[in-house]
Design an enzyme around this catalytic site. Structure first.
Site, short mmCIF file in Angstrom:
data_model
loop_
_atom_site.label_atom_id
_atom_site.label_comp_id
_atom_site.label_asym_id
_atom_site.label_seq_id
_atom_site.Cartn_x
_atom_site.Cartn_y
_atom_site.Cartn_z
N ASP A 1 82.33 46.35 106.46
CA ASP A 1 81.14 45.63 106.93
C ASP A 1 80.62 46.27 108.20
OD1 ASP A 1 79.47 43.11 107.81
OD2 ASP A 1 80.20 42.59 105.81
N ASP A 2 79.87 45.54 108.98
CA ASP A 2 79.23 45.99 110.22
C ASP A 2 80.26 46.65 111.16
OD1 ASP A 2 77.43 46.23 112.25
OD2 ASP A 2 76.86 44.12 112.30
N LYS B 1 76.15 46.46 100.76
CA LYS B 1 75.73 45.11 101.16
C LYS B 1 74.53 45.31 102.07
CE LYS B 1 77.46 41.16 103.87
NZ LYS B 1 78.67 40.64 104.55
N TRP B 2 73.35 44.94 101.60
CA TRP B 2 72.08 45.19 102.31
C TRP B 2 71.73 43.94 103.09
CZ3 TRP B 2 68.11 49.16 100.72
CH2 TRP B 2 66.92 49.04 101.44
N ASP B 3 71.96 43.99 104.40
CA ASP B 3 71.77 42.82 105.26
C ASP B 3 70.40 42.87 105.94
OD1 ASP B 3 72.45 40.51 106.65
OD2 ASP B 3 74.25 41.34 107.58
N MET B 4 69.96 41.76 106.49
CA MET B 4 68.69 41.70 107.24
C MET B 4 68.80 40.49 108.17
SD MET B 4 65.63 42.09 108.18
CE MET B 4 63.91 41.65 108.26
N CYS C 1 71.67 40.18 101.39
CA CYS C 1 72.19 39.30 102.43
C CYS C 1 71.14 39.27 103.53
CB CYS C 1 73.50 39.90 102.94
SG CYS C 1 74.22 39.10 104.38
N GLY D 1 71.58 37.55 107.12
CA GLY D 1 72.24 36.63 108.04
C GLY D 1 72.78 35.44 107.28
N GLY D 2 73.51 35.71 106.20
CA GLY D 2 73.92 34.65 105.28
C GLY D 2 72.93 34.60 104.13
N ASP E 1 76.79 32.41 105.68
CA ASP E 1 77.88 32.90 106.54
C ASP E 1 78.95 31.83 106.73
OD1 ASP E 1 76.94 35.41 106.92
OD2 ASP E 1 75.97 35.02 108.84
C1 DGJ Z 1 75.40 38.76 108.72
C2 DGJ Z 1 76.11 38.66 107.40
O1 DGJ Z 1 75.73 37.47 106.75
C3 DGJ Z 1 77.60 38.73 107.61
O2 DGJ Z 1 78.28 38.58 106.40
C4 DGJ Z 1 77.94 40.04 108.26
O3 DGJ Z 1 77.68 41.09 107.38
C5 DGJ Z 1 77.16 40.19 109.55
N1 DGJ Z 1 75.76 40.00 109.35
C6 DGJ Z 1 77.40 41.55 110.15
O4 DGJ Z 1 76.62 41.76 111.26
#
Ligand code: DGJ
Length: 756
Positions: A380-381, A490-493, A539, A541-542, A561
């Site tokens: 992850d991050d 896992k493409w987060d925003m 994803c 922020g959840g 999250d």
């Molecule tokens: C928000 C995601 O929802 C979390 O699972 C995790 O990947 C964090 N960002 C990482 O910064």
């Protein structure tokens, strides 16, 4: 009604496109009345001309249970009153019942007072008057489409209403194309362009379902009586958002989980959106939805067109539960890029290690995860730039030199040697002001002249509407996936839009609200094209980006999250209303839970996480040998039933999940999986027998060996075989539901239908 003005090609056959499937049927000579048939429903569209004008309204004249063509013809003419068979009767323009509520796209213009689905200003005139141009039936491979083209009487504006029906789904897809047909520049400003409005027939009263929530509390089911007035769910964040999700289900007064008619509507879009349901005091309800939000304006240059995202509608007569199952099937078959695949069990260390990711410690977790049966290992991050916390490095997508001095290849080779796939977290739309990328390209972020650039989570949003940003992202993502041979991203925003402008574009700032999202879709699609084996998780922020738009390009989504199993039950209940289990990522994490501090047994955590795509997100270095052994057995059991959970018909068996005794049932072929939960162990009230649904009444079912590794599933175990009818009429009595016992008890009951 002047049907002569509707110049339809009279040689068109009555049944289009394939006679045997009868999905698109012309109902009248003039070609102004059409029935679109799904396997179990009929949708009738009529084009009506307002008396004394050449202005038309395209009306939804019926949406409900399947009708024969002659019954559909009658239904369309019905409310006009006895003796009126013209089919135009519904287009009344009286104060008592404006017809706009039944229009497929009520415009701002003419005798309309409701929420406009299309609002355009040309030469300072904010009003459209549309007339009929043509109707085009279009035969597609396994779907049929009807395109109705309209144009404004005075301005060079063309509107095409598209409606598609599928051979294997009761979901109907609609969208709109808006064209500016002028050859010389005229100022055309679009302040609203919905994908379509859906009319829910008159009822004495209505009940609705939708989800609302917040970060770490997404997907809370909101239901009740639909009030008279306008009920709006929206996101102004540039992403789908945590506060609401773009769908609504509406039933009559006595609709229930497994009975009653339900009309449901969902928007396939992952940027800002608005969905407004209007219940009129005079009767009738309409749902209109589209991209953007109020205040955002789009300038349409001469010769350009604007195509909306799809809005999807479904009618069914089997309650909210049947409605959910219909959507699940549609999502798996028609929306997901790889909907039929089984999703792997993944491990992700975010909750265990946070940003502290290093090669040796990740590899040690990978060994433990592999020993439990995990099939995919995700870093992850924290793996890139100088990312030691959330204050820097987004945009600098190369391995963190201190944490991974030799890069990430060695780690992922080790992961693959353990028999697992390799996955990585990315946040392509984000940039930290403290990053090399921002220092070189400060103009690449969304911003406005003479305004602050507010930070959130110490980051800004990259303007993906810019082609060079989109291309830059595709190039580094492509390289990353190729170099590391990644199976999964896992493409987060994590940053909603603010100060959303593009000063040096020479265009209206507002174009970023739509083009950003389109370019995200484009980048995901192009990446998949280049790497057909790559799988993506959405994803934000959840659960801030879970919708039918992003699911065209991704395989699963992170719903929240908050991984506390009790809280997750309510979120997952909300998610299950529209989305199938195979898109819902669910992790088993540590106890006490990092978000809530609540302690729960490992078994309960597993059983909650098994209701979706199972993952493990715990610090496995702290698990005892007993916990590891129990976890290994649960993962093995999940694998034995995952096809049924991820692809089967899902029944919500009642009880408020996470609050009282509840159950979930999944049926696929001969396998039946029942998950039962009891969060309040010694609660005296509530049912003790759990009646199953959707079984073959005449077939015999048996409890499969190993179905419940930790105890018998109650009295059911006393007999070896039961008729489906008994299981549905009497039910099973799970031990976890016995009223005296510890909190957080749960079971997995596995039944098998005996062939023959
Ligand atoms: C928000 C995601 O929802 C979390 O699972 C995790 O990947 C964090 N960002 C990482 O910064």
């Amino acid at each position: 009604m002047d049907s002569a003005r509707l110049s339809v090609d009279a040689s068109l056959p009555w049944t289009l496109c394939m006679e045997d499937r009868m999905s698109l049927v012309r109902l009248d000579h003039a070609g102004r009345l059409w029935a679109l048939n799904t396997p179990h429903s009929t949708y009738v569209i009529g084009v009506a001309v307002a008396a004394g004008t050449d202005e038309v309204a395209v009306l939804q004249q019926y949406w409900g249970a399947s009708l024969t063509p002659s019954a559909a013809r009658e239904a369309a003419a019905m409310p006009a009153g006895p003796g009126n068979s013209s089919g135009a009767g519904r287009h009344e323009t009286s104060f008592s019942r404006p017809a706009e509520i039944e229009e497929l796209l009520p415009v701002d213009g003419g005798l309309r007072w409701g929420v406009p689905a299309l609002q355009v200003t040309v030469d300072r005139v904010r009003s459209l008057e549309l007339r009929f141009v043509r109707v085009d039936p279009v035969c597609e491979d396994d779907a049929d489409r009807l395109d109705i083209t309209l144009e404004d009487r005075a301005f060079p504006i063309e509107v095409v209403l598209h409606t598609r029906v599928y051979t294997d789904s009761d979901v109907i897809a609609r969208w709109v194309t808006l064209r500016h047909r002028a050859t010389r520049e005229t100022a055309v400003k679009v302040s609203r362009l919905d994908s379509g409005s859906w009319f829910v027939p008159d009822a004495e009263d209505y009940r609705y379902r939708a989800v609302c929530g917040a970060w770490a509390e997404e997907g809370q089911l909101q239901q009740g009586r639909l009030p008279v007035g306008e009920l709006t769910f929206t996101s102004r964040q540039g992403i789908t958002g945590h506060h609401a999700n773009p769908w609504i289900m509406i039933g009559g007064p006595d609709v229930g989980e497994e009975h009653g008619e339900v009309w449901s509507v969902a928007l396939a879009w992952s940027g800002s959106w608005r969905m407004t349901t209007t219940r009129r005091p005079e009767g009738g309800t309409a749902v209109t939805a589209g991209f953007g939000h109020e205040g955002v304006r789009w300038t349409l240059p001469a010769g350009a067109e604007l195509v909306t995202p799809m809005i999807l509608g479904r009618y069914g007569a089997d309650g909210f539960g049947g409605t959910s199952r219909g959507w699940h099937d549609h999502v798996r078959r028609r929306i997901l890029p790889a909907g039929d695949e089984d999703r792997p069990v993944l491990y992700n260390s975010w909750e265990a290690t946070g940003f502290e990711v290093t090669a040796p410690e990740q590899l040690s977790l990978a060994r433990r995860a592999a020993a439990l049966g995990a099939e995919l290992f995700v870093v992850d991050d924290g793996w890139f730039g100088r990312r030691d916390d959330e204050h820097s490095s987004l945009g600098d997508w190369w391995p963190h030199r201190k944490r991974f001095p030799d890069g990430l290849r060695g780690l992922f080779d080790g992961v693959r040697a353990l028999g697992m796939g390799a996955g990585l977290w990315v946040e392509p739309e984000a940039v930290s002001p403290d990053s090399d990328l921002y220092r070189v390209h400060p103009d690449w972020v969304l911003h406005l002249e003479n305004r602050r650039r507010d930070r959130k989570r110490d980051q800004l949003v990259l303007n993906f509407a810019r082609a060079e940003v989109r291309d830059w992202a595709l190039e580094w993502l492509d390289r990353l996936v190729a170099d590391l041979r990644l199976d999964y991203l896992k493409w987060d925003m994590n940053r909603p839009f603010t100060q959303a402008g593009w000063p040096d574009s020479g265009r209206s700032h507002d174009c970023v609200w739509i083009e950003h999202t389109r370019h995200i879709f484009h980048t995901m699609a192009a990446l998949r094209d280049r790497h057909p084996g790559l799988r993506l998780e959405a994803c934000a922020g959840g659960g801030g980006r879970l919708d039918l738009g992003i699911l065209h390009y991704t395989d699963q989504a992170w719903p929240s999250d908050n991984t506390d199993p009790v809280d997750r039950q309510t979120t997952q209940h909300g998610v299950s209303q529209l989305y199938p289990a195979n898109v819902m990522s669910t992790w088993v994490t540590d106890s006490p839970n990092a978000n809530t501090g609540r302690s729960t047994p490992l078994r309960y955590r597993f059983h909650v996480a098994m209701a979706g795509v199972l993952g493990i997100g715990a610090d496995l270095s702290r698990w005892s040998p007993e916990e590891l052994e129990e976890a290994g057995a649960m993962v093995e059991q999940y694998k034995a039933v995952r096809r049924t959970i991820q692809h089967g018909r899902q029944y919500r068996l009642g009880g408020r999940p996470g609050v009282e005794r509840s159950g979930l049932q999944y049926v696929l072929d001969d396998q039946v999986v029942v998950l039962v939960y009891n969060p309040r162990g010694n609660a005296k009230s509530g049912p003790r027998w759990l009646r199953l649904i959707g079984l073959d009444p005449d077939a015999l079912y048996e409890v499969a060996a190993g179905g419940d590794p930790h105890g018998a599933p109650g009295r059911l175990a006393a007999a070896s075989r039961w008729h489906g009818s008994t299981l549905m009429a009497v039910g099973v009595r799970p031990t976890a539901w016995e009223p005296i016992g510890a909190d957080y008890r749960s079971d997995l009951i596995l039944l098998r239908r005996i062939p023959g």
